[in-house]
Design a protein around this motif. Structure first.
Motif, PDB file in Angstrom:
ATOM      1  N   PRO A 140      39.248  89.707 -58.912  1.00 12.18           N
ATOM      2  CA  PRO A 140      39.846  89.650 -57.574  1.00 12.18           C
ATOM      3  C   PRO A 140      39.837  88.244 -56.997  1.00 12.18           C
ATOM      4  CG  PRO A 140      37.613  90.501 -57.436  1.00 12.18           C
ATOM      5  CD  PRO A 140      37.914  90.339 -58.904  1.00 12.18           C
ATOM      6  N   ALA A 141      40.636  88.039 -55.963  1.00 12.94           N
ATOM      7  CA  ALA A 141      40.584  86.780 -55.220  1.00 12.94           C
ATOM      8  C   ALA A 141      39.177  86.589 -54.673  1.00 12.94           C
ATOM      9  CB  ALA A 141      41.593  86.809 -54.080  1.00 12.94           C
ATOM     10  N   GLY A 142      38.690  85.361 -54.723  1.00 11.12           N
ATOM     11  CA  GLY A 142      37.342  85.060 -54.255  1.00 11.12           C
ATOM     12  C   GLY A 142      36.279  85.146 -55.324  1.00 11.12           C
ATOM     13  N   SER A 143      36.644  85.511 -56.555  1.00  8.14           N
ATOM     14  CA  SER A 143      35.650  85.623 -57.629  1.00  8.14           C
ATOM     15  C   SER A 143      35.503  84.332 -58.421  1.00  8.14           C
ATOM     16  CB  SER A 143      35.998  86.771 -58.578  1.00  8.14           C
ATOM     17  OG  SER A 143      37.262  86.565 -59.185  1.00  8.14           O
ATOM     18  N   ALA A 144      36.295  83.298 -58.078  1.00  7.67           N
ATOM     19  CA  ALA A 144      36.208  82.039 -58.823  1.00  7.67           C
ATOM     20  C   ALA A 144      34.821  81.436 -58.674  1.00  7.67           C
ATOM     21  CB  ALA A 144      37.263  81.056 -58.319  1.00  7.67           C
ATOM     22  N   GLY A 145      34.306  80.928 -59.772  1.00  2.00           N
ATOM     23  CA  GLY A 145      32.990  80.305 -59.765  1.00  2.00           C
ATOM     24  C   GLY A 145      32.379  80.350 -61.142  1.00  2.00           C
ATOM     25  N   LEU A 146      31.168  79.825 -61.229  1.00  2.00           N
ATOM     26  CA  LEU A 146      30.444  79.771 -62.493  1.00  2.00           C
ATOM     27  C   LEU A 146      29.517  80.972 -62.609  1.00  2.00           C
ATOM     28  CD1 LEU A 146      29.693  78.229 -65.085  1.00  2.00           C
ATOM     29  CD2 LEU A 146      27.961  77.023 -63.746  1.00  2.00           C
ATOM     30  N   HIS A 147      29.683  81.738 -63.677  1.00  2.00           N
ATOM     31  CA  HIS A 147      28.855  82.908 -63.953  1.00  2.00           C
ATOM     32  C   HIS A 147      28.332  82.791 -65.395  1.00  2.00           C
ATOM     33  CE1 HIS A 147      30.588  84.269 -60.215  1.00  2.00           C
ATOM     34  NE2 HIS A 147      31.800  84.141 -60.726  1.00  2.00           N
ATOM     35  N   TRP A 148      27.737  83.846 -65.915  1.00  2.00           N
ATOM     36  CA  TRP A 148      27.273  83.786 -67.304  1.00  2.00           C
ATOM     37  C   TRP A 148      27.163  85.197 -67.848  1.00  2.00           C
ATOM     38  CZ3 TRP A 148      21.795  84.076 -69.268  1.00  2.00           C
ATOM     39  CH2 TRP A 148      20.909  84.589 -68.322  1.00  2.00           C
ATOM     40  N   TYR A 149      26.874  85.313 -69.136  1.00  2.00           N
ATOM     41  CA  TYR A 149      26.729  86.634 -69.754  1.00  2.00           C
ATOM     42  C   TYR A 149      25.505  86.630 -70.650  1.00  2.00           C
ATOM     43  CZ  TYR A 149      29.189  84.434 -73.747  1.00  2.00           C
ATOM     44  OH  TYR A 149      29.564  83.610 -74.778  1.00  2.00           O
ATOM     45  N   HIS A 150      24.909  87.823 -70.772  1.00  2.00           N
ATOM     46  CA  HIS A 150      23.669  87.959 -71.547  1.00  2.00           C
ATOM     47  C   HIS A 150      23.404  89.434 -71.803  1.00  2.00           C
ATOM     48  CE1 HIS A 150      21.230  89.320 -68.044  1.00  2.00           C
ATOM     49  NE2 HIS A 150      21.960  88.472 -67.343  1.00  2.00           N
ATOM     50  N   PRO A 151      22.490  89.766 -72.705  1.00  2.00           N
ATOM     51  CA  PRO A 151      22.145  91.174 -72.964  1.00  2.00           C
ATOM     52  C   PRO A 151      21.355  91.759 -71.802  1.00  2.00           C
ATOM     53  CG  PRO A 151      20.781  89.715 -74.294  1.00  2.00           C
ATOM     54  CD  PRO A 151      21.776  88.841 -73.604  1.00  2.00           C
ATOM     55  N   HIS A 152      21.428  93.095 -71.675  1.00  2.00           N
ATOM     56  CA  HIS A 152      20.719  93.765 -70.580  1.00  2.00           C
ATOM     57  C   HIS A 152      20.109  95.098 -71.018  1.00  2.00           C
ATOM     58  CE1 HIS A 152      19.966  94.946 -66.348  1.00  2.00           C
ATOM     59  NE2 HIS A 152      20.166  93.661 -66.086  1.00  2.00           N
ATOM     60  N   PRO A 153      19.589  95.213 -72.251  1.00  2.00           N
ATOM     61  CA  PRO A 153      18.959  96.475 -72.661  1.00  2.00           C
ATOM     62  C   PRO A 153      17.515  96.517 -72.146  1.00  2.00           C
ATOM     63  CG  PRO A 153      18.899  94.948 -74.484  1.00  2.00           C
ATOM     64  CD  PRO A 153      19.577  94.225 -73.352  1.00  2.00           C
ATOM     65  N   HIS A 154      17.269  97.306 -71.145  1.00  2.00           N
ATOM     66  CA  HIS A 154      15.956  97.297 -70.503  1.00  2.00           C
ATOM     67  C   HIS A 154      14.839  97.479 -71.536  1.00  2.00           C
ATOM     68  CE1 HIS A 154      12.894  97.767 -67.493  1.00  2.00           C
ATOM     69  NE2 HIS A 154      12.537  98.928 -68.018  1.00  2.00           N
ATOM     70  N   GLY A 155      13.825  96.627 -71.438  1.00  2.00           N
ATOM     71  CA  GLY A 155      12.704  96.638 -72.363  1.00  2.00           C
ATOM     72  C   GLY A 155      12.802  95.583 -73.443  1.00  2.00           C
ATOM     73  N   ASP A 156      14.008  95.006 -73.652  1.00  2.00           N
ATOM     74  CA  ASP A 156      14.189  94.026 -74.725  1.00  2.00           C
ATOM     75  C   ASP A 156      15.059  92.846 -74.276  1.00  2.00           C
ATOM     76  OD1 ASP A 156      13.599  93.190 -77.327  1.00  2.00           O
ATOM     77  OD2 ASP A 156      15.402  94.098 -78.178  1.00  2.00           O
ATOM     78  N   VAL A 157      15.183  92.673 -72.965  1.00  2.00           N
ATOM     79  CA  VAL A 157      16.068  91.636 -72.445  1.00  2.00           C
ATOM     80  C   VAL A 157      15.525  90.251 -72.754  1.00  2.00           C
ATOM     81  CG1 VAL A 157      17.168  90.702 -70.372  1.00  2.00           C
ATOM     82  CG2 VAL A 157      16.857  93.173 -70.613  1.00  2.00           C
ATOM     83  N   SER A 158      14.246  90.016 -72.467  1.00  2.00           N
ATOM     84  CA  SER A 158      13.668  88.682 -72.649  1.00  2.00           C
ATOM     85  C   SER A 158      13.759  88.227 -74.096  1.00  2.00           C
ATOM     86  CB  SER A 158      12.208  88.675 -72.175  1.00  2.00           C
ATOM     87  OG  SER A 158      11.638  87.397 -72.333  1.00  2.00           O
ATOM     88  N   ARG A 159      13.432  89.110 -75.022  1.00  2.00           N
ATOM     89  CA  ARG A 159      13.470  88.722 -76.441  1.00  2.00           C
ATOM     90  C   ARG A 159      14.878  88.329 -76.855  1.00  2.00           C
ATOM     91  NH1 ARG A 159      14.951  90.602 -81.373  1.00  2.00           N
ATOM     92  NH2 ARG A 159      15.796  92.534 -80.478  1.00  2.00           N
ATOM     93  N   GLN A 160      15.870  89.089 -76.440  1.00  2.00           N
ATOM     94  CA  GLN A 160      17.226  88.825 -76.898  1.00  2.00           C
ATOM     95  C   GLN A 160      17.802  87.555 -76.267  1.00  2.00           C
ATOM     96  OE1 GLN A 160      19.921  92.148 -77.127  1.00  2.00           O
ATOM     97  NE2 GLN A 160      18.310  93.584 -77.729  1.00  2.00           N
ATOM     98  N   ILE A 161      17.530  87.315 -74.978  1.00  2.00           N
ATOM     99  CA  ILE A 161      17.975  86.056 -74.372  1.00  2.00           C
ATOM    100  C   ILE A 161      17.297  84.887 -75.061  1.00  2.00           C
ATOM    101  CG2 ILE A 161      17.905  84.651 -72.288  1.00  2.00           C
ATOM    102  CD1 ILE A 161      18.274  87.164 -70.645  1.00  2.00           C
ATOM    103  N   SER A 162      15.985  84.991 -75.258  1.00  2.00           N
ATOM    104  CA  SER A 162      15.241  83.895 -75.877  1.00  2.00           C
ATOM    105  C   SER A 162      15.686  83.633 -77.313  1.00  2.00           C
ATOM    106  CB  SER A 162      13.742  84.212 -75.850  1.00  2.00           C
ATOM    107  OG  SER A 162      13.286  84.367 -74.522  1.00  2.00           O
ATOM    108  N   ALA A 163      16.180  84.665 -77.983  1.00  2.00           N
ATOM    109  CA  ALA A 163      16.645  84.503 -79.364  1.00  2.00           C
ATOM    110  C   ALA A 163      17.993  83.805 -79.456  1.00  2.00           C
ATOM    111  CB  ALA A 163      16.722  85.862 -80.050  1.00  2.00           C
TER     112      ALA A 163
END
Length: 459
Positions: A140-163
């Protein structure tokens, strides 16, 4: 096909071993893994790597692409790249993005910062190894900006981002056409690594990279994509501290650039810094010492992130007088919620005294609101370490920020140990069930997550 994992304690128990000592007073010595280890080498690194970009296909007016998460060397990568490819899109685009999980464990894809409906964002989804999940949405209009993507499986998020599973997502739009911003030299900087990977902080996959600005002002668009590390950002000019201007936070432009000497950027946060690069000299972007502990112990090292080397004088460029910021929140008459972040005796983390498990995903919500309203939430941190607060889908604004002032929209807000932050929460976005959580990913994995039900307007 997505699956919901059964309740289990093995991951929670493993993570809790390192965190249990926090509950007895937060001594930094009791939880050393939260801090970056070792010093830094004096030498500069290579020239700043340019992030590869995802090649979109156009199918019936829709941008179509696929991200594949799979092993790469000793870690994980998106499409064989660590960091993952830059996703460049524009306001008004229709997007169909497939996520293929080949990691060997359940995973998912969270497009952090986009105002996606909960049924598209799917924050509680676990995509089985070998399966594909597809997200379709329009920007939508107004969504311009810097964002990012990453895994979100609860219980294993930190390991997967760090990997290695992290990538930048850039939505272009009207803000980029402001003449004073368009005139700047622009660089996207994705910071990864940190304590959960053994200490080194990397920028676009390189340690201490060097930029060579050729314009009088440089727009540094920075993502803190570390799993657990807050970055206290500062700039030094030829060894002395200097000031910069903040143009946007978490993809939300400020009404006008704000001059700062430093900025605390929590994990998951994004900041756009405007740095004067008109005069020759060496400018260092640094992560200054910071302690997340209530007792101030075990601060991180003063670490060089990247260097801007200006070889010759450049024509000075003006700052933008104004930016297309969303109006500040109006919380007149808004209901007040009290959200309490804490810990449990077993070493986990809690919201309102409850440690979240996936078996709770279909249970009662911690908060129920109504679409089209603005609420006030008082987020109270009763714990001995910092907990950056992140809400999916709906933007928030601190009403009492001592540095930025009230009403700056963002999606990830630092809440220091033993303190409280009052937020305006804009529920004008899509209705549905979503989540809020601490964006220190290991804390989220250990239970610091809550459920939000936003009911349709009029219900």
């Amino acid at each position: 096909m997505a699956e919901t994992p059964a309740r289990g304690t093995s991951r929670r128990t493993l993570l809790a071993v390192g965190a249990a000592a926090l509950l007895g007073g937060g001594s930094a010595a009791a939880y050393p893994l939260l801090r970056r280890r070792g010093g830094e080498a004096a030498a500069d690194g290579p020239d700043l790597p340019v992030l590869p970009e995802l090649a979109w296909r156009s199918e019936a007016g829709t941008l179509t692409g696929e991200l594949v998460a799979a092993p790469a060397g000793a870690g994980l990568a998106y499409d064989g790249s660590t960091p993952g490819p830059l996703l460049r899109v524009r306001e008004g685009d229709s997007v169909r993005l497939a996520f293929r999980n080949a990691t060997g464990a359940p995973s998912s894809l969270h497009l952090h910062g986009l105002p996606l409906a909960p049924e598209v964002d799917r924050p509680l989804e676990h995509v089985a190894d070998g399966d594909v999940s597809v997200q379709e949405f329009s920007l939508p209009a107004g969504s311009a900006g810097l964002h990012w993507y990453h895994p979100h499986p609860h219980g294993d998020v930190s390991r997967q981002i760090s990997a290695g599973l992290a990538g930048a997502l850039l939505v272009e739009g009207a803000v980029d056409e402001v003449p004073a911003l368009a005139a700047c030299e622009e660089h996207v900087l994705l910071v990864t690594g940190g304590t959960t990977t053994g200490g080194a902080l990397l920028v676009n996959g390189a340690e201490r990279p060097v930029l060579h600005p050729a314009r009088g002002r440089t727009r540094l668009r920075l993502v803190n994509a570390t799993s657990d590390d807050s970055l206290r950002l500062g700039v030094r000019l030829d060894g002395a501290g200097t000031r910069f201007h903040l143009a946007a936070l978490d993809g939300h432009p400020l009404a006008a650039p704000r001059e700062l000497a430093e900025l605390l950027l929590p994990p998951g946060g994004r900041a756009e810094l405007l740095v004067d690069t008109s005069a020759p000299g060496r400018r260092e972007l640094r992560a200054l010492p910071h302690s997340p502990y209530a007792d101030g112990g075990s601060p991180s090292a003063d670490t060089l992130l990247a260097t801007l080397v200006v070889a010759s004088a450049q024509e000075p460029l003006p700052l933008p007088a104004a930016l297309p910021a969303a109006p500040p929140p109006d919380v007149t008459g808004a209901p007040v919620r009290r959200i309490v972040l804490g810990g449990d005796p077993g070493g986990g983390f809690t919201v309102g005294g409850r440690s979240f498990e996936m078996a709770d995903a279909s249970g009662p919500a911690d908060v129920t609101g109504r679409a089209g309203t603005v609420e006030r939430w008082l987020v109270v941190n009763e714990h001995s370490t910092d907990h950056p607060f992140h809400l999916h889908t709906h933007p928030v604004a601190a009403l009492d920020d001592p540095v930025l002032g009230p009403g700056v929209w963002r999606d990830t807000v630092p809440v220091p140990a033993g303190s409280a932050v009052e937020l305006a929460v804009d529920l004008s976005g899509p209705a549905g069930r979503t989540v809020f959580h601490c964006h220190v990913a290991s804390h989220e994995d250990m239970g610091m997550m809550g459920l939000v039900d936003v009911l349709p307007a009029g219900t």
